[in-house]
Design a protein around this motif. Structure first.
Motif, mmCIF file in Angstrom:
data_model
loop_
_atom_site.group_PDB
_atom_site.id
_atom_site.type_symbol
_atom_site.label_atom_id
_atom_site.label_comp_id
_atom_site.label_asym_id
_atom_site.label_seq_id
_atom_site.Cartn_x
_atom_site.Cartn_y
_atom_site.Cartn_z
ATOM 1 N N ALA A 115 11.665 -6.088 -9.901
ATOM 2 C CA ALA A 115 10.613 -6.002 -9.176
ATOM 3 C C ALA A 115 10.953 -4.951 -8.269
ATOM 4 C CB ALA A 115 9.945 -7.231 -8.613
ATOM 5 N N SER A 116 9.607 -4.077 -7.864
ATOM 6 C CA SER A 116 9.684 -3.177 -6.885
ATOM 7 C C SER A 116 9.764 -3.520 -5.620
ATOM 8 C CB SER A 116 8.642 -2.167 -6.990
ATOM 9 O OG SER A 116 7.491 -2.822 -6.422
ATOM 10 N N GLY A 117 9.375 -4.706 -5.172
ATOM 11 C CA GLY A 117 9.351 -5.109 -4.040
ATOM 12 C C GLY A 117 8.509 -4.325 -2.744
ATOM 13 N N LEU B 234 -2.737 -6.239 -12.909
ATOM 14 C CA LEU B 234 -1.961 -7.140 -11.746
ATOM 15 C C LEU B 234 -2.795 -7.956 -11.334
ATOM 16 C CD1 LEU B 234 0.053 -4.262 -9.897
ATOM 17 C CD2 LEU B 234 0.876 -6.064 -11.625
ATOM 18 N N PHE C 252 1.787 -3.301 -1.547
ATOM 19 C CA PHE C 252 0.746 -2.716 -2.126
ATOM 20 C C PHE C 252 -0.747 -3.217 -1.603
ATOM 21 C CE2 PHE C 252 1.646 -6.236 -4.668
ATOM 22 C CZ PHE C 252 0.532 -7.093 -5.028
ATOM 23 N N GLN D 286 -1.519 -10.023 -5.432
ATOM 24 C CA GLN D 286 -0.126 -10.221 -4.820
ATOM 25 C C GLN D 286 1.116 -10.361 -5.891
ATOM 26 O OE1 GLN D 286 0.231 -10.004 -1.540
ATOM 27 N NE2 GLN D 286 -1.788 -9.635 -1.810
ATOM 28 N N GLU D 287 0.790 -9.720 -7.047
ATOM 29 C CA GLU D 287 1.633 -9.716 -8.165
ATOM 30 C C GLU D 287 2.628 -8.573 -8.198
ATOM 31 O OE1 GLU D 287 2.440 -9.697 -13.167
ATOM 32 O OE2 GLU D 287 0.222 -9.587 -12.212
ATOM 33 N N ASP D 288 3.915 -8.526 -8.198
ATOM 34 C CA ASP D 288 4.834 -7.751 -8.091
ATOM 35 C C ASP D 288 5.753 -7.816 -9.375
ATOM 36 O OD1 ASP D 288 6.541 -5.581 -7.550
ATOM 37 O OD2 ASP D 288 7.749 -6.577 -5.945
ATOM 38 N N ARG D 289 5.115 -7.066 -10.408
ATOM 39 C CA ARG D 289 5.608 -7.272 -11.906
ATOM 40 C C ARG D 289 7.018 -6.694 -12.010
ATOM 41 N NH1 ARG D 289 1.033 -5.524 -15.706
ATOM 42 N NH2 ARG D 289 -0.032 -7.483 -14.814
ATOM 43 N N THR D 290 7.673 -7.233 -12.907
ATOM 44 C CA THR D 290 9.228 -6.680 -13.084
ATOM 45 C C THR D 290 9.248 -5.526 -14.278
ATOM 46 O OG1 THR D 290 9.835 -8.270 -14.920
ATOM 47 C CG2 THR D 290 10.435 -8.906 -12.589
#
Length: 73
Positions: A59-61, A9, A64, A12-16
């Motif tokens: 994305a999880s939202g 990652l 982290f 700040q990436e929130d991968r789908t």
């Protein structure tokens, strides 16, 4: 040790991601008055029916934090 799986990652990436699966149902015989004539093609037959499904990408939202586990000097 020394192996990488997937792509790391970025900051700040929130991968789908998606979820997929297969469901199977076993339908019994059932009579519906007025709906099972010659021209009703919307009903299904009795017996086992399977379908594979996949959710839409999302994305999880969730928040982290990234931690540095090991750093060589």
């Amino acid at each position: 040790m020394g192996k990488t799986f997937g792509t790391a990652l970025k900051d700040q990436e929130d991968r789908t991601h998606t979820h997929s699966g297969t469901m199977t149902v076993n339908l019994p015989s059932h009579q519906v008055a007025g709906a099972s004539s010659c021209c009703n093609g919307q009903a299904t037959s009795k017996g086992s029916h399977s379908q594979s499904v996949t959710s839409g990408a999302s994305a999880s939202g969730l928040p982290f934090i990234q931690l540095l586990v090991c750093q060589a000097n």
